[in-house]
Design a protein around this motif. Structure first.
Motif, PDB file in Angstrom:
ATOM      1  N   VAL A 103      -0.498  39.591  20.470  1.00  0.00           N
ATOM      2  CA  VAL A 103      -0.819  38.824  19.257  1.00  0.00           C
ATOM      3  C   VAL A 103      -2.116  38.086  19.536  1.00  0.00           C
ATOM      4  CG1 VAL A 103       0.794  36.990  19.953  1.00  0.00           C
ATOM      5  CG2 VAL A 103      -0.069  37.028  17.625  1.00  0.00           C
ATOM      6  N   ALA A 104      -3.034  38.174  18.593  1.00  0.00           N
ATOM      7  CA  ALA A 104      -4.318  37.485  18.785  1.00  0.00           C
ATOM      8  C   ALA A 104      -4.914  37.126  17.431  1.00  0.00           C
ATOM      9  CB  ALA A 104      -5.295  38.367  19.561  1.00  0.00           C
ATOM     10  N   ILE A 105      -5.533  35.970  17.408  1.00  0.00           N
ATOM     11  CA  ILE A 105      -6.193  35.470  16.196  1.00  0.00           C
ATOM     12  C   ILE A 105      -7.658  35.244  16.531  1.00  0.00           C
ATOM     13  CG2 ILE A 105      -6.204  33.621  14.448  1.00  0.00           C
ATOM     14  CD1 ILE A 105      -3.607  35.301  14.508  1.00  0.00           C
ATOM     15  N   ARG A 123      -8.091  30.134  14.274  1.00  0.00           N
ATOM     16  CA  ARG A 123      -6.916  29.607  14.989  1.00  0.00           C
ATOM     17  C   ARG A 123      -6.498  28.239  14.462  1.00  0.00           C
ATOM     18  NH1 ARG A 123      -8.736  31.694  21.052  1.00  0.00           N
ATOM     19  NH2 ARG A 123      -8.648  33.889  20.445  1.00  0.00           N
ATOM     20  N   ARG A 124      -5.260  27.874  14.751  1.00  0.00           N
ATOM     21  CA  ARG A 124      -4.637  26.605  14.347  1.00  0.00           C
ATOM     22  C   ARG A 124      -4.546  26.465  12.829  1.00  0.00           C
ATOM     23  NH1 ARG A 124      -3.615  23.196  18.710  1.00  0.00           N
ATOM     24  NH2 ARG A 124      -2.008  22.347  17.355  1.00  0.00           N
ATOM     25  N   ARG A 125      -4.346  27.587  12.146  1.00  0.00           N
ATOM     26  CA  ARG A 125      -4.095  27.558  10.698  1.00  0.00           C
ATOM     27  C   ARG A 125      -2.722  28.119  10.378  1.00  0.00           C
ATOM     28  NH1 ARG A 125      -9.259  29.766   7.347  1.00  0.00           N
ATOM     29  NH2 ARG A 125     -10.933  28.760   8.506  1.00  0.00           N
ATOM     30  N   GLY A 126      -1.930  28.363  11.395  1.00  0.00           N
ATOM     31  CA  GLY A 126      -0.581  28.872  11.162  1.00  0.00           C
ATOM     32  C   GLY A 126      -0.499  30.390  11.039  1.00  0.00           C
ATOM     33  N   GLY A 177      -1.041  32.786  13.444  1.00  0.00           N
ATOM     34  CA  GLY A 177      -0.290  33.384  14.552  1.00  0.00           C
ATOM     35  C   GLY A 177       1.204  33.220  14.326  1.00  0.00           C
ATOM     36  N   ARG A 178       1.610  32.034  13.908  1.00  0.00           N
ATOM     37  CA  ARG A 178       3.041  31.789  13.665  1.00  0.00           C
ATOM     38  C   ARG A 178       3.560  32.683  12.534  1.00  0.00           C
ATOM     39  NH1 ARG A 178       3.686  25.910  13.080  1.00  0.00           N
ATOM     40  NH2 ARG A 178       2.626  26.248  11.117  1.00  0.00           N
ATOM     41  N   ASN A 227      -1.505  30.202  29.866  1.00  0.00           N
ATOM     42  CA  ASN A 227      -1.887  30.342  28.455  1.00  0.00           C
ATOM     43  C   ASN A 227      -1.130  29.307  27.614  1.00  0.00           C
ATOM     44  OD1 ASN A 227      -2.596  31.156  25.901  1.00  0.00           O
ATOM     45  ND2 ASN A 227      -2.290  33.345  26.291  1.00  0.00           N
ATOM     46  N   ALA A 268      -1.835  27.758  24.825  1.00  0.00           N
ATOM     47  CA  ALA A 268      -1.771  27.930  23.366  1.00  0.00           C
ATOM     48  C   ALA A 268      -0.629  28.876  23.001  1.00  0.00           C
ATOM     49  CB  ALA A 268      -3.099  28.474  22.839  1.00  0.00           C
ATOM     50  N   ALA A 320       2.763  27.319  23.638  1.00  0.00           N
ATOM     51  CA  ALA A 320       3.121  26.356  22.580  1.00  0.00           C
ATOM     52  C   ALA A 320       3.566  27.079  21.312  1.00  0.00           C
ATOM     53  CB  ALA A 320       1.929  25.445  22.285  1.00  0.00           C
ATOM     54  N   LEU A 321       2.857  28.173  20.981  1.00  0.00           N
ATOM     55  CA  LEU A 321       3.227  28.940  19.783  1.00  0.00           C
ATOM     56  C   LEU A 321       4.642  29.508  19.927  1.00  0.00           C
ATOM     57  CD1 LEU A 321       2.683  30.591  17.154  1.00  0.00           C
ATOM     58  CD2 LEU A 321       1.658  32.340  18.611  1.00  0.00           C
ATOM     59  N   TYR A 322       4.915  30.146  21.062  1.00  0.00           N
ATOM     60  CA  TYR A 322       6.224  30.782  21.249  1.00  0.00           C
ATOM     61  C   TYR A 322       7.338  29.731  21.315  1.00  0.00           C
ATOM     62  CZ  TYR A 322       3.300  34.805  22.403  1.00  0.00           C
ATOM     63  OH  TYR A 322       2.369  35.811  22.363  1.00  0.00           O
ATOM     64  N   ARG A 355       7.302  26.869  19.864  1.00  0.00           N
ATOM     65  CA  ARG A 355       7.456  26.399  18.488  1.00  0.00           C
ATOM     66  C   ARG A 355       8.328  27.352  17.661  1.00  0.00           C
ATOM     67  NH1 ARG A 355       3.917  23.021  15.187  1.00  0.00           N
ATOM     68  NH2 ARG A 355       5.040  22.856  13.231  1.00  0.00           N
TER      69      ARG A 355
END
Ligand SMILES: CC(C)(COP(=O)(O)OP(=O)(O)OC[C@H]1O[C@@H](n2cnc3c(N)ncnc32)[C@H](O)[C@@H]1OP(=O)(O)O)[C@@H](O)C(=O)NCCC(=O)NCCS
Length: 168
Positions: A89-91, A96-99, A101-102, A128, A130, A133-135, A137
């Motif tokens: 997964v990559a943005i 980034r930080r706009r939701g 990836g989630r 990693n 970032a 934190a995403l996973y 979350r």
């Protein structure tokens, strides 16, 4: 059938990846520090049984000039042995930080739940923060650490798992 889904930012839609997306997918991959797949590997994956688990997030700006890059990011996963494996997964950095990836991750997890798999798992570089934190979350938890799993540079991998239900 493609289903456009509005992400957190309403100018983003999530659809299945096609061959036409691959140049941008590879460009994003190369600029994101991911282990390299490259065009041929994505193309081969698109011909296989897991092509429905290859999604792109597209910026749908109506005033965008033709030919302008439009992919914000992508996700690639595989289903097998009662598990969903999140591969990549990559943005693009500026989105980034706009939701996004989630949203991509949630879409893939929904697919996993629909298919009845018991859990989703993934590996990531231990440093990693970032991605971690995403996973986290999204509910993933660390289950193990694989020593020196990655090369260039050598680094441990963290293995993370999320129970999805299924037959578990
Ligand atoms: C990891 C990555 C995909 C996250 O994508 P993103 O679209 O920026 O993430 P989102 O905006 O959806 O973030 C969702 C949540 O994850 C966490 N998060 C994401 N990036 C973070 C960061 N840099 N620092 C801290 N928390 C972060 C936050 O909790 C965030 O929610 P919030 O913004 O409301 O606080 C992106 O940073 C990326 O492409 N990195 C390079 C490629 C990569 O490492 N991929 C993962 C390989 S395992």
């Amino acid at each position: 059938m493609e289903r456009a889904v509005t992400a957190t930012d309403n100018s983003v839609s999530i659809t299945r990846m096609t061959e036409h997306d691959l140049l941008e997918v590879v460009e994003i991959e190369e600029n994101s520090g991911l282990s390299r797949w490259g065009w041929a590997a994505y193309y081969a994956e698109l011909q296989g049984n897991n092509s429905h688990l290859m999604l792109v997030a597209r910026i749908t700006n109506p005033v965008q000039r033709p030919g302008t890059r439009s992919l914000a990011g992508y996700i690639v996963a595989r289903m097998g042995a009662d598990e969903l494996h999140i591969n990549n997964v990559a943005i693009r950095e500026k989105y980034r930080r706009r939701g996004i990836g989630r949203d991509l991750l949630q879409r893939i997890l929904e697919e996993g739940k629909r298919s009845g798999v018991a859990c989703a798992f993934l590996e990531l570089r231990a440093a990693n923060t970032a991605a971690l934190a995403l996973y986290d979350r999204c509910g993933f938890r660390i289950t193990s650490r694989r020593k020196n799993y990655y090369s260039e540079p050598v680094e441990d991998a963290l293995v993370m798992i999320l129970k999805l239900g299924g037959n578990a």
